[in-house]
Design an enzyme around this catalytic site. Structure first.
Site, PDB file in Angstrom:
ATOM      1  N   SER A 272     -40.412 -13.462  14.802  1.00  0.00           N
ATOM      2  CA  SER A 272     -39.253 -12.886  14.383  1.00  0.00           C
ATOM      3  C   SER A 272     -38.143 -12.832  15.483  1.00  0.00           C
ATOM      4  O   SER A 272     -38.525 -12.351  16.583  1.00  0.00           O
ATOM      5  CB  SER A 272     -39.703 -11.493  13.876  1.00  0.00           C
TER       6      SER A 272
ATOM      7  N   TYR B  10     -43.830  -3.634  13.908  1.00  0.00           N
ATOM      8  CA  TYR B  10     -43.749  -5.025  13.680  1.00  0.00           C
ATOM      9  C   TYR B  10     -43.432  -6.036  14.853  1.00  0.00           C
ATOM     10  O   TYR B  10     -43.637  -6.890  15.264  1.00  0.00           O
ATOM     11  CB  TYR B  10     -42.630  -4.906  12.714  1.00  0.00           C
TER      12      TYR B  10
HETATM   13  P1  NAP Z   1     -42.447 -12.450   1.898  1.00  0.00           P
HETATM   14  O1  NAP Z   1     -41.518 -13.067   0.984  1.00  0.00           O
HETATM   15  O2  NAP Z   1     -42.927 -11.159   1.722  1.00  0.00           O
HETATM   16  O3  NAP Z   1     -43.771 -13.398   1.835  1.00  0.00           O
HETATM   17  C1  NAP Z   1     -44.801 -13.144   2.667  1.00  0.00           C
HETATM   18  C2  NAP Z   1     -45.895 -13.332   1.963  1.00  0.00           C
HETATM   19  O4  NAP Z   1     -47.113 -13.509   2.696  1.00  0.00           O
HETATM   20  C3  NAP Z   1     -46.216 -12.719   0.443  1.00  0.00           C
HETATM   21  O5  NAP Z   1     -46.626 -13.761  -0.554  1.00  0.00           O
HETATM   22  C4  NAP Z   1     -47.333 -11.669   0.922  1.00  0.00           C
HETATM   23  O6  NAP Z   1     -48.120 -11.625  -0.143  1.00  0.00           O
HETATM   24  C5  NAP Z   1     -48.111 -12.698   1.974  1.00  0.00           C
HETATM   25  N1  NAP Z   1     -49.052 -11.995   2.645  1.00  0.00           N
HETATM   26  C6  NAP Z   1     -48.697 -10.361   2.998  1.00  0.00           C
HETATM   27  N2  NAP Z   1     -49.712 -10.173   3.681  1.00  0.00           N
HETATM   28  C7  NAP Z   1     -50.460 -11.220   3.685  1.00  0.00           C
HETATM   29  C8  NAP Z   1     -52.159 -11.123   4.131  1.00  0.00           C
HETATM   30  N3  NAP Z   1     -52.819 -10.165   4.945  1.00  0.00           N
HETATM   31  N4  NAP Z   1     -52.529 -12.226   3.931  1.00  0.00           N
HETATM   32  C9  NAP Z   1     -52.097 -13.220   3.233  1.00  0.00           C
HETATM   33  N5  NAP Z   1     -51.087 -13.121   2.713  1.00  0.00           N
HETATM   34  C10 NAP Z   1     -50.366 -12.069   2.938  1.00  0.00           C
HETATM   35  O7  NAP Z   1     -41.929 -12.521   3.482  1.00  0.00           O
HETATM   36  P2  NAP Z   1     -40.684 -13.373   4.202  1.00  0.00           P
HETATM   37  O8  NAP Z   1     -39.506 -12.906   4.325  1.00  0.00           O
HETATM   38  O9  NAP Z   1     -40.929 -14.901   3.540  1.00  0.00           O
HETATM   39  O10 NAP Z   1     -41.548 -13.600   5.338  1.00  0.00           O
HETATM   40  C11 NAP Z   1     -42.531 -14.701   5.874  1.00  0.00           C
HETATM   41  C12 NAP Z   1     -42.564 -14.603   7.331  1.00  0.00           C
HETATM   42  O11 NAP Z   1     -41.324 -14.674   8.082  1.00  0.00           O
HETATM   43  C13 NAP Z   1     -43.213 -13.100   7.917  1.00  0.00           C
HETATM   44  O12 NAP Z   1     -44.198 -13.333   8.923  1.00  0.00           O
HETATM   45  C14 NAP Z   1     -41.884 -12.326   8.258  1.00  0.00           C
HETATM   46  O13 NAP Z   1     -42.405 -11.348   9.468  1.00  0.00           O
HETATM   47  C15 NAP Z   1     -41.330 -13.480   9.031  1.00  0.00           C
HETATM   48  N6  NAP Z   1     -39.856 -13.149   9.146  1.00  0.00           N
HETATM   49  C16 NAP Z   1     -39.221 -13.134   8.106  1.00  0.00           C
HETATM   50  C17 NAP Z   1     -37.410 -12.620   8.210  1.00  0.00           C
HETATM   51  C18 NAP Z   1     -36.658 -12.738   6.933  1.00  0.00           C
HETATM   52  O14 NAP Z   1     -35.509 -12.379   7.197  1.00  0.00           O
HETATM   53  N7  NAP Z   1     -37.190 -12.591   5.686  1.00  0.00           N
HETATM   54  C19 NAP Z   1     -36.967 -12.237   9.467  1.00  0.00           C
HETATM   55  C20 NAP Z   1     -38.048 -12.551  10.677  1.00  0.00           C
HETATM   56  C21 NAP Z   1     -39.345 -13.042  10.385  1.00  0.00           C
HETATM   57  P3  NAP Z   1     -47.872 -10.113  -1.091  1.00  0.00           P
HETATM   58  O15 NAP Z   1     -46.662 -10.472  -1.993  1.00  0.00           O
HETATM   59  O16 NAP Z   1     -49.051 -10.131  -1.952  1.00  0.00           O
HETATM   60  O17 NAP Z   1     -48.029  -9.219  -0.109  1.00  0.00           O
END
Ligand code: NAP
Length: 251
Positions: free
Chosen positions: A141, A154
């Site tokens: 991140s 986080y």
């Molecule tokens: P998201 O839409 O919430 O997708 C995350 C996925 O991971 C969801 O399907 C979630 O399932 C699953 N998940 C959560 N906990 C889990 C576990 N313990 N085991 C297996 N699967 C799990 O999030 P996203 O925004 O795409 O984020 C993806 C990654 O990018 C994350 O690591 C996040 O920290 C990072 N990131 C995102 C951003 C941003 O701007 N979006 C910025 C910086 C970093 P559930 O729905 O059931 O929880």
């Protein structure tokens, strides 16, 4: 690519992981879509199949459980062959003033965002070592680069993942395995919209997008294209790197 390789994408059922799963499948990988959310993983695998590419869903798997991870990787290996590309993408977010972060919240954030990649990477590395070829991309991140208030748990978990990336790159470079990290910044996903809904962004997504140098929010596909590049054969000289994809928000 001459023969099909298998890629494992954690958190592949939503947002960034979904886009990465689609992209790697289009690149020719057979993709294991692993997610805690079984319905979401199944849907993404079906979408990929409908597009004429190969994917299998591994739903209901919690990356913070070593037992569940080992069982899932064994079944991926049995049905899809060795895992030669891994994207550690599953993650949870959290907003809380530092003095109010509970032990439980701290432990869960570290368990999913840092111990999860530790367990999954340990489970698949033997396949990569045997093949003398591997690609690992850790989704960290931008908050771990610049800091982010009310997100110390986080940010600490994601900074740990950046450190893990650098150490692994040194240890496994001689094995033909590259390890890099992409720290996304402000990507429009369900996670970001949930943060907006809870009033945690200090303004709306569109308002922030207007202040971003490229004048838009990130798309999951922006992270997917960088991941795809790092997983190519030709990217073998890139390892241990932090490849920011953030519209210029961090430089
Ligand atoms: P998201 O839409 O919430 O997708 C995350 C996925 O991971 C969801 O399907 C979630 O399932 C699953 N998940 C959560 N906990 C889990 C576990 N313990 N085991 C297996 N699967 C799990 O999030 P996203 O925004 O795409 O984020 C993806 C990654 O990018 C994350 O690591 C996040 O920290 C990072 N990131 C995102 C951003 C941003 O701007 N979006 C910025 C910086 C970093 P559930 O729905 O059931 O929880």
């Amino acid at each position: 690519m001459t023969e099909q390789r298998t890629a494992l994408v954690t958190g592949g059922g939503s947002g960034i992981g979904r886009a990465i799963s689609h992209r790697l499948a289009a690149d020719g990988f057979a993709v294991a879509v692993l997610d805690l959310n079984a319905d979401a993983a199944k849907k993404v695998a079906e979408e990929i199949g409908e597009a004429g590419n190969e994917a299998v869903a591994f739903g209901g798997v919690d990356v913070s459980s070593r037992e569940q991870v080992n069982a899932a990787v064994e079944s991926i290996r049995a049905s899809m062959g060795p895992v030669l590309a891994l994207v550690n993408n599953a993650g949870v977010t959290g907003f809380r003033e530092f003095l109010k972060i509970s032990d439980a919240s701290w432990d869960k954030t570290i368990a999913v965002n840092l111990s999860g990649p530790f367990y999954v990477t340990q489970a698949v590395l033997p396949d990569m070592i045997a093949a003398h070829w591997g690609r690992i991309v850790n989704i960290s991140s931008s908050s771990a680069q610049g800091g982010q208030q009310y997100m110390t748990h986080y940010v600490a978990s994601k900074a740990g993942l950046i450190g893990m990336t650098k150490a692994l790159a040194l240890e496994f470079g001689p094995e033909g395995i590259t390890v890099n990290t992409i720290p996304p910044g402000f990507v429009d996903t369900p996670m970001l919209r949930e943060s907006e809904r809870r009033g945690m962004l200090g303004g709306g997504v569109e308002e922030h997008a207007g202040k971003t140098p490229v004048r838009r929010a990130g798309k999951p596909e922006d992270i997917a294209v960088a991941t795809s590049f790092l997983c190519r054969d030709e990217a073998s000289y890139i390892t241990g790197q932090i490849i920011g994809v953030n519209g210029g928000r961090n430089t």
